[in-house]
Scaffold this motif. Structure first.
Motif, PDB file in Angstrom:
ATOM      1  N   SER A  62       0.816  -1.219   0.000  1.00 59.65           N
ATOM      2  CA  SER A  62       0.000   0.000   0.000  1.00 59.65           C
ATOM      3  C   SER A  62       0.851   1.272   0.000  1.00 59.65           C
ATOM      4  CB  SER A  62      -0.921   0.018   1.230  1.00 59.65           C
ATOM      5  OG  SER A  62      -0.195   0.329   2.409  1.00 59.65           O
ATOM      6  N   LEU A  63       2.137   1.126   0.241  1.00 57.56           N
ATOM      7  CA  LEU A  63       3.029   2.291   0.319  1.00 57.56           C
ATOM      8  C   LEU A  63       3.536   2.692  -1.055  1.00 57.56           C
ATOM      9  CD1 LEU A  63       5.219   1.129   3.349  1.00 57.56           C
ATOM     10  CD2 LEU A  63       3.348   2.795   3.387  1.00 57.56           C
ATOM     11  N   PRO A  64       3.971   3.942  -1.203  1.00 56.57           N
ATOM     12  CA  PRO A  64       4.620   4.338  -2.452  1.00 56.57           C
ATOM     13  C   PRO A  64       5.876   3.484  -2.653  1.00 56.57           C
ATOM     14  CG  PRO A  64       4.290   6.245  -1.012  1.00 56.57           C
ATOM     15  CD  PRO A  64       3.886   5.032  -0.237  1.00 56.57           C
ATOM     16  N   PRO A  65       6.256   3.213  -3.888  1.00 53.50           N
ATOM     17  CA  PRO A  65       7.396   2.334  -4.153  1.00 53.50           C
ATOM     18  C   PRO A  65       8.667   2.681  -3.377  1.00 53.50           C
ATOM     19  CG  PRO A  65       6.277   2.842  -6.195  1.00 53.50           C
ATOM     20  CD  PRO A  65       5.629   3.687  -5.121  1.00 53.50           C
ATOM     21  N   GLU A  66       8.970   3.963  -3.236  1.00 54.62           N
ATOM     22  CA  GLU A  66      10.212   4.347  -2.559  1.00 54.62           C
ATOM     23  C   GLU A  66      10.184   4.061  -1.052  1.00 54.62           C
ATOM     24  OE1 GLU A  66       7.538   7.961  -2.581  1.00 54.62           O
ATOM     25  OE2 GLU A  66       8.135   6.486  -4.075  1.00 54.62           O
ATOM     26  N   ARG A  67       9.004   3.850  -0.473  1.00 54.12           N
ATOM     27  CA  ARG A  67       8.914   3.562   0.967  1.00 54.12           C
ATOM     28  C   ARG A  67       8.753   2.071   1.270  1.00 54.12           C
ATOM     29  NH1 ARG A  67       4.680   6.437   3.818  1.00 54.12           N
ATOM     30  NH2 ARG A  67       5.666   5.450   5.605  1.00 54.12           N
ATOM     31  N   ARG A  68       8.520   1.262   0.243  1.00 56.35           N
ATOM     32  CA  ARG A  68       8.358  -0.179   0.463  1.00 56.35           C
ATOM     33  C   ARG A  68       9.661  -0.784   0.969  1.00 56.35           C
ATOM     34  NH1 ARG A  68       5.145  -1.087  -5.134  1.00 56.35           N
ATOM     35  NH2 ARG A  68       3.270   0.018  -4.452  1.00 56.35           N
ATOM     36  N   GLY A  69       9.572  -1.501   2.065  1.00 54.75           N
ATOM     37  CA  GLY A  69      10.746  -2.151   2.632  1.00 54.75           C
ATOM     38  C   GLY A  69      11.732  -1.201   3.284  1.00 54.75           C
ATOM     39  N   ALA A  70      11.329   0.054   3.514  1.00 52.87           N
ATOM     40  CA  ALA A  70      12.248   1.055   4.058  1.00 52.87           C
ATOM     41  C   ALA A  70      12.454   0.916   5.566  1.00 52.87           C
ATOM     42  CB  ALA A  70      11.759   2.460   3.739  1.00 52.87           C
ATOM     43  N   ALA A  71      11.574   0.189   6.236  1.00 51.15           N
ATOM     44  CA  ALA A  71      11.712   0.041   7.682  1.00 51.15           C
ATOM     45  C   ALA A  71      11.029  -1.244   8.132  1.00 51.15           C
ATOM     46  CB  ALA A  71      11.096   1.240   8.394  1.00 51.15           C
ATOM     47  N   PHE A  72      11.467  -1.746   9.275  1.00 56.38           N
ATOM     48  CA  PHE A  72      10.866  -2.946   9.863  1.00 56.38           C
ATOM     49  C   PHE A  72      11.123  -2.903  11.363  1.00 56.38           C
ATOM     50  CE2 PHE A  72       9.649  -7.441  10.048  1.00 56.38           C
ATOM     51  CZ  PHE A  72       8.705  -7.491   9.027  1.00 56.38           C
ATOM     52  N   VAL A  73      10.279  -3.576  12.115  1.00 54.35           N
ATOM     53  CA  VAL A  73      10.339  -3.526  13.568  1.00 54.35           C
ATOM     54  C   VAL A  73      10.308  -4.934  14.145  1.00 54.35           C
ATOM     55  CG1 VAL A  73       9.019  -2.828  15.628  1.00 54.35           C
ATOM     56  CG2 VAL A  73       9.186  -1.289  13.679  1.00 54.35           C
ATOM     57  N   CYS A  74      10.977  -5.105  15.285  1.00 55.41           N
ATOM     58  CA  CYS A  74      10.759  -6.314  16.081  1.00 55.41           C
ATOM     59  C   CYS A  74      10.684  -5.890  17.535  1.00 55.41           C
ATOM     60  CB  CYS A  74      11.817  -7.378  15.823  1.00 55.41           C
ATOM     61  SG  CYS A  74      13.493  -6.995  16.316  1.00 55.41           S
ATOM     62  N   MET A  75      10.049  -6.743  18.345  1.00 57.61           N
ATOM     63  CA  MET A  75       9.823  -6.365  19.736  1.00 57.61           C
ATOM     64  C   MET A  75       9.884  -7.578  20.647  1.00 57.61           C
ATOM     65  SD  MET A  75       5.782  -5.578  19.423  1.00 57.61           S
ATOM     66  CE  MET A  75       4.864  -6.544  20.616  1.00 57.61           C
ATOM     67  N   ASP A  76      10.161  -7.302  21.896  1.00 60.88           N
ATOM     68  CA  ASP A  76      10.176  -8.316  22.936  1.00 60.88           C
ATOM     69  C   ASP A  76       8.725  -8.742  23.191  1.00 60.88           C
ATOM     70  OD1 ASP A  76      10.297  -9.774  25.300  1.00 60.88           O
ATOM     71  OD2 ASP A  76      11.545  -8.334  26.345  1.00 60.88           O
ATOM     72  N   PRO A  77       8.404 -10.029  23.056  1.00 58.74           N
ATOM     73  CA  PRO A  77       7.015 -10.449  23.258  1.00 58.74           C
ATOM     74  C   PRO A  77       6.520 -10.213  24.687  1.00 58.74           C
ATOM     75  CG  PRO A  77       8.430 -12.360  23.035  1.00 58.74           C
ATOM     76  CD  PRO A  77       9.272 -11.152  22.736  1.00 58.74           C
TER      77      PRO A  77
END
Length: 144
Positions: A47-62
């Motif tokens: 759903s993001l513009p092409p230049e923002r796809r895959g630009a960030a990702f997150v992980c967290m302590d469950p």
């Protein structure tokens, strides 16, 4: 007294999702659910513009205790040693050969995930043993 109770660790990297998933495996972290209105992260990214796809990702302590980790794509590669690094506490409370054996076993697990073992620092009169490592993009961290 400081009012800050939580913090986030941010990594600059080339491949945010790949690096985030590596650290999920290292730390037992999880990928949070996708934003509301999206069934999957792939659907959200499309759903993001092409230049923002895959630009960030997150992980967290469950458990919600450890810091959130944020991975952002940057155009430049890693050039010099990190000024800040993570210490992955695999040998807490252990000493001598028992500690070193535990660290070596954890190092082998992380190498299988794509990490690189750089150097083993053996115990001396001041410090216990630790192992210098690099993640899948060359960022330094310590097993201690």
């Amino acid at each position: 007294m400081a009012s800050i109770k939580k913090f986030q660790v941010t990594f600059d990297c080339a491949e945010p999702e790949r690096v985030a998933r590596f650290w999920c495996e290292v730390l037992g972290y999880v990928v949070p659910p996708p934003p509301e209105g999206f069934a999957t992260w792939n659907e959200y990214h499309r759903s993001l513009p092409p230049e923002r796809r895959g630009a960030a990702f997150v992980c967290m302590d469950p458990t919600g205790v450890g810091p959130r980790m944020y991975f952002q794509r940057v155009p430049e590669g890693k050039v010099v040693k990190n000024r800040v690094h993570l210490d992955v506490r695999a040998g807490t409370g252990l000493v001598g050969e028992e500690r070193l054996a535990t660290l070596e076993a954890e190092s082998a697990r992380l190498v299988a995930l794509g990490a690189v073992q750089v150097r083993v620092l053996h115990a001396d009169a001041v410090n216990e043993s630790c192992i210098l490592m690099q993640d899948i993009e060359g960022n330094e961290f310590c097993l201690d």
